[in-house]
Scaffold this motif. Structure first.
Motif, PDB file in Angstrom:
ATOM      1  N   ASN A 112       0.840  -1.193   0.000  1.00  0.00           N
ATOM      2  CA  ASN A 112       0.000   0.000   0.000  1.00  0.00           C
ATOM      3  C   ASN A 112       0.877   1.246   0.000  1.00  0.00           C
ATOM      4  O   ASN A 112       2.084   1.165   0.213  1.00  0.00           O
ATOM      5  CB  ASN A 112      -0.891   0.050   1.254  1.00  0.00           C
ATOM      6  CG  ASN A 112      -1.788  -1.152   1.414  1.00  0.00           C
ATOM      7  OD1 ASN A 112      -1.471  -2.056   2.173  1.00  0.00           O
ATOM      8  ND2 ASN A 112      -2.910  -1.156   0.716  1.00  0.00           N
ATOM      9  N   TYR A 113       0.233   2.380  -0.173  1.00  0.00           N
ATOM     10  CA  TYR A 113       0.878   3.662   0.098  1.00  0.00           C
ATOM     11  C   TYR A 113       0.221   4.242   1.342  1.00  0.00           C
ATOM     12  O   TYR A 113      -0.996   4.190   1.495  1.00  0.00           O
ATOM     13  CB  TYR A 113       0.749   4.609  -1.099  1.00  0.00           C
ATOM     14  CG  TYR A 113       1.714   4.242  -2.202  1.00  0.00           C
ATOM     15  CD1 TYR A 113       2.995   4.800  -2.236  1.00  0.00           C
ATOM     16  CD2 TYR A 113       1.362   3.314  -3.170  1.00  0.00           C
ATOM     17  CE1 TYR A 113       3.898   4.443  -3.234  1.00  0.00           C
ATOM     18  CE2 TYR A 113       2.265   2.952  -4.172  1.00  0.00           C
ATOM     19  CZ  TYR A 113       3.523   3.523  -4.185  1.00  0.00           C
ATOM     20  OH  TYR A 113       4.431   3.162  -5.154  1.00  0.00           O
ATOM     21  N   VAL A 125      -4.156   4.635   4.663  1.00  0.00           N
ATOM     22  CA  VAL A 125      -3.882   4.105   3.333  1.00  0.00           C
ATOM     23  C   VAL A 125      -4.311   5.165   2.325  1.00  0.00           C
ATOM     24  O   VAL A 125      -5.394   5.749   2.446  1.00  0.00           O
ATOM     25  CB  VAL A 125      -4.654   2.789   3.089  1.00  0.00           C
ATOM     26  CG1 VAL A 125      -4.495   2.335   1.640  1.00  0.00           C
ATOM     27  CG2 VAL A 125      -4.156   1.699   4.037  1.00  0.00           C
ATOM     28  N   CYS A 126      -3.458   5.437   1.338  1.00  0.00           N
ATOM     29  CA  CYS A 126      -3.755   6.483   0.372  1.00  0.00           C
ATOM     30  C   CYS A 126      -3.301   6.057  -1.025  1.00  0.00           C
ATOM     31  O   CYS A 126      -2.812   4.934  -1.211  1.00  0.00           O
ATOM     32  CB  CYS A 126      -3.066   7.783   0.784  1.00  0.00           C
ATOM     33  SG  CYS A 126      -1.259   7.696   0.723  1.00  0.00           S
ATOM     34  N   THR A 127      -3.444   6.939  -1.980  1.00  0.00           N
ATOM     35  CA  THR A 127      -2.979   6.648  -3.333  1.00  0.00           C
ATOM     36  C   THR A 127      -1.527   7.094  -3.487  1.00  0.00           C
ATOM     37  O   THR A 127      -1.028   7.924  -2.717  1.00  0.00           O
ATOM     38  CB  THR A 127      -3.833   7.397  -4.380  1.00  0.00           C
ATOM     39  OG1 THR A 127      -3.690   8.801  -4.161  1.00  0.00           O
ATOM     40  CG2 THR A 127      -5.300   6.999  -4.245  1.00  0.00           C
ATOM     41  N   LYS A 134       3.974   7.200   1.193  1.00  0.00           N
ATOM     42  CA  LYS A 134       5.169   6.347   1.277  1.00  0.00           C
ATOM     43  C   LYS A 134       4.775   4.890   1.051  1.00  0.00           C
ATOM     44  O   LYS A 134       3.778   4.418   1.598  1.00  0.00           O
ATOM     45  CB  LYS A 134       5.850   6.506   2.637  1.00  0.00           C
ATOM     46  CG  LYS A 134       6.447   7.894   2.848  1.00  0.00           C
ATOM     47  CD  LYS A 134       7.180   7.989   4.161  1.00  0.00           C
ATOM     48  CE  LYS A 134       7.823   9.355   4.330  1.00  0.00           C
ATOM     49  NZ  LYS A 134       8.555   9.467   5.615  1.00  0.00           N
ATOM     50  N   PHE A 135       5.562   4.201   0.252  1.00  0.00           N
ATOM     51  CA  PHE A 135       5.291   2.803  -0.066  1.00  0.00           C
ATOM     52  C   PHE A 135       5.505   1.927   1.163  1.00  0.00           C
ATOM     53  O   PHE A 135       6.467   2.104   1.915  1.00  0.00           O
ATOM     54  CB  PHE A 135       6.211   2.341  -1.198  1.00  0.00           C
ATOM     55  CG  PHE A 135       6.020   0.900  -1.590  1.00  0.00           C
ATOM     56  CD1 PHE A 135       4.874   0.491  -2.259  1.00  0.00           C
ATOM     57  CD2 PHE A 135       6.997  -0.043  -1.289  1.00  0.00           C
ATOM     58  CE1 PHE A 135       4.697  -0.833  -2.618  1.00  0.00           C
ATOM     59  CE2 PHE A 135       6.830  -1.370  -1.644  1.00  0.00           C
ATOM     60  CZ  PHE A 135       5.673  -1.768  -2.314  1.00  0.00           C
ATOM     61  N   ALA A 136       4.601   0.970   1.377  1.00  0.00           N
ATOM     62  CA  ALA A 136       4.681   0.051   2.514  1.00  0.00           C
ATOM     63  C   ALA A 136       4.410  -1.367   2.037  1.00  0.00           C
ATOM     64  O   ALA A 136       3.467  -1.605   1.276  1.00  0.00           O
ATOM     65  CB  ALA A 136       3.667   0.447   3.586  1.00  0.00           C
TER      66      ALA A 136
END
Length: 229
Positions: A112-113, A125-127, A134-136
């Motif tokens: 997710n981001y 959680v976002c786009t 930030k990438f996770a």
């Protein structure tokens, strides 16, 4: 936190590996509360009669409610080399957690981001295109099930704030005791998230090192499961 309460798993001239208690900060923060970082510094100063300021490098973090194994660097060279392992992904961090519902997939990778709101200290959680996204990434595997709850192992690939809590909640399987992200599945109690395994190469000898620490198995909700690490 008193230095006599410090649990040391390993120590040499380059690093020190300790157990972080739950609800103790891993480093100084705006709360001003006593923390594990300062406790380790006091221990080194007292144990070795060091004059002046003691160097201690913060290599990685654990959220305050999370307990488990942590490594701190005792030299700037060790700090730099361990931090480089963090960047390259060769620094291995594994967690055990109890979830308040069982995910549809028993084993999966979550990517997710995430975006942190610094005002309320919440992570969402976002786009990918959102500001400060930030990438996770993590892998999880369900090990045991008991009623609506389950014991899961999580392998963390990135170290974002509240990452496990947010990503597991995003698939409707929040961490036990997580009143912040648990939603309607929230269960009161101590957060059931434990950093049980830490692996890395020694910063000077390059020897592979691995440390394992069990969660508090006599406490809820851990005692409902058979935990053998």
């Amino acid at each position: 936190m008193k230095t006599e309460d410090l649990v040391i798993l390993y120590e040499d001239n380059h690093l020190i590996v300790v157990v972080k208690p739950q609800n103790v900060a891993c480093c100084p923060d705006e709360s001003g509360d006593d923390n594990l970082f300062d406790c380790v510094k006091r221990y080194i100063k007292e144990e070795y009669n060091k004059p002046g300021n003691v160097f201690l490098g913060l290599v990685h973090r654990l959220d305050r409610p999370t307990g488990g194994v942590m490594v701190y660097a005792k030299t700037s060279k060790a700090a730099s080399r361990l931090s480089e392992q963090m960047k390259t992904g060769s620094f291995e961090k594994k967690y055990l957690t109890v979830l308040t519902s069982v995910p549809d997939k028993k084993k999966a990778t979550l990517q997710n981001y995430l975006r942190k709101n610094t005002v309320n200290n919440m992570v969402y959680v976002c786009t990918q295109t959102e500001e400060n996204a930030k990438f996770a990434s993590l892998d999880y595997e369900i090990l045991q099930e008991k009623g609506n709850c389950c014991l899961a192992q999580v392998n963390l690939h990135t170290g974002r704030t509240h990452q496990i809590r947010v990503q597991m909640a995003s698939i409707n399987a929040p961490v036990y005791g997580d009143m912040r992200y648990g939603g309607e599945n929230a269960v009161k109690g101590k957060l059931a998230l434990w950093a049980y395994s830490l692996g890395f190469k020694h910063p000077t000898t390059t020897e592979k090192m691995k440390f394992l620490v069990e969660p508090p198995k006599t406490e809820n909700p851990w005692k409902a499961f058979e935990i053998n690490i």
